[in-house]
Design a protein around this motif. Structure first.
Motif, PDB file in Angstrom:
ATOM      1  N   HIS A  21       0.858  -1.181   0.000  1.00  0.00           N
ATOM      2  CA  HIS A  21       0.000   0.000   0.000  1.00  0.00           C
ATOM      3  C   HIS A  21       0.895   1.233   0.000  1.00  0.00           C
ATOM      4  CE1 HIS A  21      -3.944   1.702   0.591  1.00  0.00           C
ATOM      5  NE2 HIS A  21      -3.421   2.562   1.438  1.00  0.00           N
ATOM      6  N   ARG A  22       0.703   2.086  -0.990  1.00  0.00           N
ATOM      7  CA  ARG A  22       1.520   3.289  -1.086  1.00  0.00           C
ATOM      8  C   ARG A  22       0.851   4.442  -0.358  1.00  0.00           C
ATOM      9  NH1 ARG A  22       1.747   4.202  -7.243  1.00  0.00           N
ATOM     10  NH2 ARG A  22      -0.449   4.032  -6.824  1.00  0.00           N
ATOM     11  N   TRP A  23       1.635   5.452   0.029  1.00  0.00           N
ATOM     12  CA  TRP A  23       1.050   6.599   0.734  1.00  0.00           C
ATOM     13  C   TRP A  23       0.166   7.403  -0.199  1.00  0.00           C
ATOM     14  CZ3 TRP A  23       2.136  11.594  -0.750  1.00  0.00           C
ATOM     15  CH2 TRP A  23       3.240  11.767  -1.573  1.00  0.00           C
ATOM     16  N   VAL A  24       0.425   7.337  -1.495  1.00  0.00           N
ATOM     17  CA  VAL A  24      -0.426   8.020  -2.462  1.00  0.00           C
ATOM     18  C   VAL A  24      -1.818   7.392  -2.454  1.00  0.00           C
ATOM     19  CG1 VAL A  24      -0.716   8.508  -4.920  1.00  0.00           C
ATOM     20  CG2 VAL A  24       1.531   8.647  -3.885  1.00  0.00           C
ATOM     21  N   ASP A  25      -1.876   6.071  -2.320  1.00  0.00           N
ATOM     22  CA  ASP A  25      -3.159   5.389  -2.261  1.00  0.00           C
ATOM     23  C   ASP A  25      -3.947   5.811  -1.018  1.00  0.00           C
ATOM     24  OD1 ASP A  25      -2.440   4.036  -4.574  1.00  0.00           O
ATOM     25  OD2 ASP A  25      -1.618   2.330  -3.452  1.00  0.00           O
ATOM     26  N   SER A  26      -3.257   6.001   0.084  1.00  0.00           N
ATOM     27  CA  SER A  26      -3.921   6.432   1.319  1.00  0.00           C
ATOM     28  C   SER A  26      -4.521   7.818   1.156  1.00  0.00           C
ATOM     29  CB  SER A  26      -2.930   6.448   2.486  1.00  0.00           C
ATOM     30  OG  SER A  26      -2.448   5.171   2.733  1.00  0.00           O
ATOM     31  N   ILE A  27      -3.776   8.721   0.533  1.00  0.00           N
ATOM     32  CA  ILE A  27      -4.269  10.080   0.328  1.00  0.00           C
ATOM     33  C   ILE A  27      -5.489  10.067  -0.578  1.00  0.00           C
ATOM     34  CG2 ILE A  27      -3.723  12.304  -0.721  1.00  0.00           C
ATOM     35  CD1 ILE A  27      -0.880  11.939   0.290  1.00  0.00           C
TER      36      ILE A  27
END
Length: 61
Positions: A21-27
């Motif tokens: 899971h990338r931090w871009v996906d979280s945002i």
């Protein structure tokens, strides 16, 4: 003489399990929860006041 440098696994196998899971996906997931999913969040992050308001909104969920 030229040499080829191989980076990664030469046999081409993928790692097992779920994709990371990338931090871009979280945002992007947080923006869809708030209802701001249609906008460009990178441009939004350039304005500090608007980004702070967004972060406070997401943190209060």
């Amino acid at each position: 003489m030229k040499y080829r440098i191989l980076v990664g696994k030469p046999d081409g196998k993928r790692p097992l399990g779920r994709p990371r899971h990338r931090w871009v996906d979280s945002i992007e997931m947080d923006l869809t929860e708030v209802g701001w999913d249609g906008m460009d969040w990178i441009d939004l992050a350039q304005d500090r006041d608007k980004w702070q308001a967004l972060v406070n909104t997401v943190m209060n969920l």
